[in-house]
Design a protein around this motif. Sequence first.
Motif, PDB file in Angstrom:
ATOM      1  N   ALA A   1       0.763  -1.085   0.014  1.00 40.87           N
ATOM      2  CA  ALA A   1       0.120  -0.120   0.012  1.00 40.87           C
ATOM      3  C   ALA A   1       0.761   1.194   0.012  1.00 40.87           C
ATOM      4  O   ALA A   1       0.563   2.265  -0.794  1.00 40.87           O
ATOM      5  CB  ALA A   1      -0.867  -0.092   1.198  1.00 40.87           C
ATOM      6  N   LEU A   2       2.128   1.093   0.716  1.00 41.79           N
ATOM      7  CA  LEU A   2       2.709   2.516   0.702  1.00 41.79           C
ATOM      8  C   LEU A   2       3.695   2.741  -0.573  1.00 41.79           C
ATOM      9  O   LEU A   2       3.750   3.778  -0.799  1.00 41.79           O
ATOM     10  CB  LEU A   2       3.913   2.461   2.070  1.00 41.79           C
ATOM     11  CG  LEU A   2       3.391   2.371   3.519  1.00 41.79           C
ATOM     12  CD1 LEU A   2       4.503   1.847   4.461  1.00 41.79           C
ATOM     13  CD2 LEU A   2       2.689   3.594   3.816  1.00 41.79           C
ATOM     14  N   LYS A   3       3.774   1.648  -0.916  1.00 37.86           N
ATOM     15  CA  LYS A   3       4.456   1.626  -2.270  1.00 37.86           C
ATOM     16  C   LYS A   3       4.010   2.321  -3.571  1.00 37.86           C
ATOM     17  O   LYS A   3       4.132   3.410  -4.287  1.00 37.86           O
ATOM     18  CB  LYS A   3       5.106   0.277  -2.908  1.00 37.86           C
ATOM     19  CG  LYS A   3       5.757   0.171  -4.022  1.00 37.86           C
ATOM     20  CD  LYS A   3       6.587  -1.060  -3.838  1.00 37.86           C
ATOM     21  CE  LYS A   3       7.584  -1.277  -5.136  1.00 37.86           C
ATOM     22  NZ  LYS A   3       6.637  -1.548  -6.504  1.00 37.86           N
ATOM     23  N   LEU A   4       2.492   1.748  -3.488  1.00 38.30           N
ATOM     24  CA  LEU A   4       1.628   2.237  -4.630  1.00 38.30           C
ATOM     25  C   LEU A   4       1.246   3.902  -4.164  1.00 38.30           C
ATOM     26  O   LEU A   4       1.430   4.646  -5.159  1.00 38.30           O
ATOM     27  CB  LEU A   4       0.371   1.527  -4.526  1.00 38.30           C
ATOM     28  CG  LEU A   4      -0.774   1.999  -5.596  1.00 38.30           C
ATOM     29  CD1 LEU A   4      -0.280   1.626  -7.056  1.00 38.30           C
ATOM     30  CD2 LEU A   4      -2.148   1.042  -4.998  1.00 38.30           C
ATOM     31  N   GLY A   5       1.296   4.067  -2.556  1.00 39.36           N
ATOM     32  CA  GLY A   5       0.972   5.559  -2.314  1.00 39.36           C
ATOM     33  C   GLY A   5       2.214   6.542  -2.983  1.00 39.36           C
ATOM     34  O   GLY A   5       1.915   7.717  -3.436  1.00 39.36           O
ATOM     35  N   ALA A   6       3.280   5.930  -2.800  1.00 41.81           N
ATOM     36  CA  ALA A   6       4.655   6.579  -3.131  1.00 41.81           C
ATOM     37  C   ALA A   6       4.725   6.763  -4.584  1.00 41.81           C
ATOM     38  O   ALA A   6       4.936   8.014  -5.224  1.00 41.81           O
ATOM     39  CB  ALA A   6       5.866   5.790  -2.613  1.00 41.81           C
TER      40      ALA A   6
END
Length: 329
Positions: free
Chosen positions: A299-304
Amino acid sequence: MRIFSGIQPTGRKHLGNLLGAIDQYVAGQDRGEALYCIVDLHATTVPYDPVELRERTLDTAALLIAAGLDPERCIFFRQGDVREHTELCWLLCSVTAWGDLNRMHQFKEKAGSERDLVSAGLFLYPVLQAADVLAYRADEVPVGDDQRQHIELMRDIAERFNARFGETLVVPEHRIPAIGARIMDLQHPDRKMSTTGGSEQGTVYVLEEPAAILKKFRSAVTDSGSEVRRGEGKEGIGNLIEIYAAVTGDDHEAVETRFAEARYGDFKTAVAEAVTERLAPIRERYAELRPDEATLEAALKLGAERATEIAAPTLADVRAAMGVGPVGS
Ligand code: TYM
């Protein structure tokens, strides 16, 4: 309307973080395009352990999702994954006055008598915070009251940049809630609730067990009077009224009217119960989410990735305006 806010991965999140900030992040998802970031780079400005930093970042990610952030409805990411923050921080240093940084309350508090020994990162902390927001040309920044001065500075930095290099950055507004913006320590109602400056007994954590919550509220410091009312010398009871109002969504007067006949002890129990009821679902969701680190990381990677798409064009404009790099870099 673009909304941006950041939260530190250090320490355990407490009731002040939830009522002053996280509740507003959740509401922001329905009000505009919302970006929320876990500021791991800011956490390196004080002594820290690298392995723990990663752990605390995932703790914070799970807690925010448990509290209602939905990575599908907002852009939720880790600051260190988006390189534009650090680059913009450096570029903004050119329009930031040393004297302004030296006057920041939080720097003075954190540095204390060690001013010459703390890291240069602690001094530059507010410039990185300005870069966080300005990279996205955000309009609004939901925060608690203690961030007021940092937001003022970021507005000054944006205005100075635009005056010096031409209209490039958006000057953001803070959004400080009317209720819950400054939750105080239960043992020291003259100090804000905080994991670094507060007392353990006076700090209620979002993931705390009901029995511990009850104990903390039962032993909250009040005055020698008996009326559940705000006023001079009644900071302790005023803080409990504030917490009850923020948790239930009532206003201060409604709380005072409801408890007009109550004794302090009964009111303290009522506040503890309202808080427990509010926190229980978050604690349950957190226990389900936290073990699945792969899902949190994804989720954090997609957000970044989504964040970079917005920040990169701002950086291109800033570089062009400042004459940094070749034309069109
Ligand atoms: P941090 O991680 O200390 O706190 C996160 C949010 O919680 C609010 N808060 C409180 N609200 C009410 N009562 C309290 N006792 C209380 N304690 C904390 C804070 O105001 C904050 O909104 N510098 C920021 C993180 C940051 C940031 C940003 C914020 C980095 N970049 C860009 C906004 C925009 C901080 O240390 O927050």
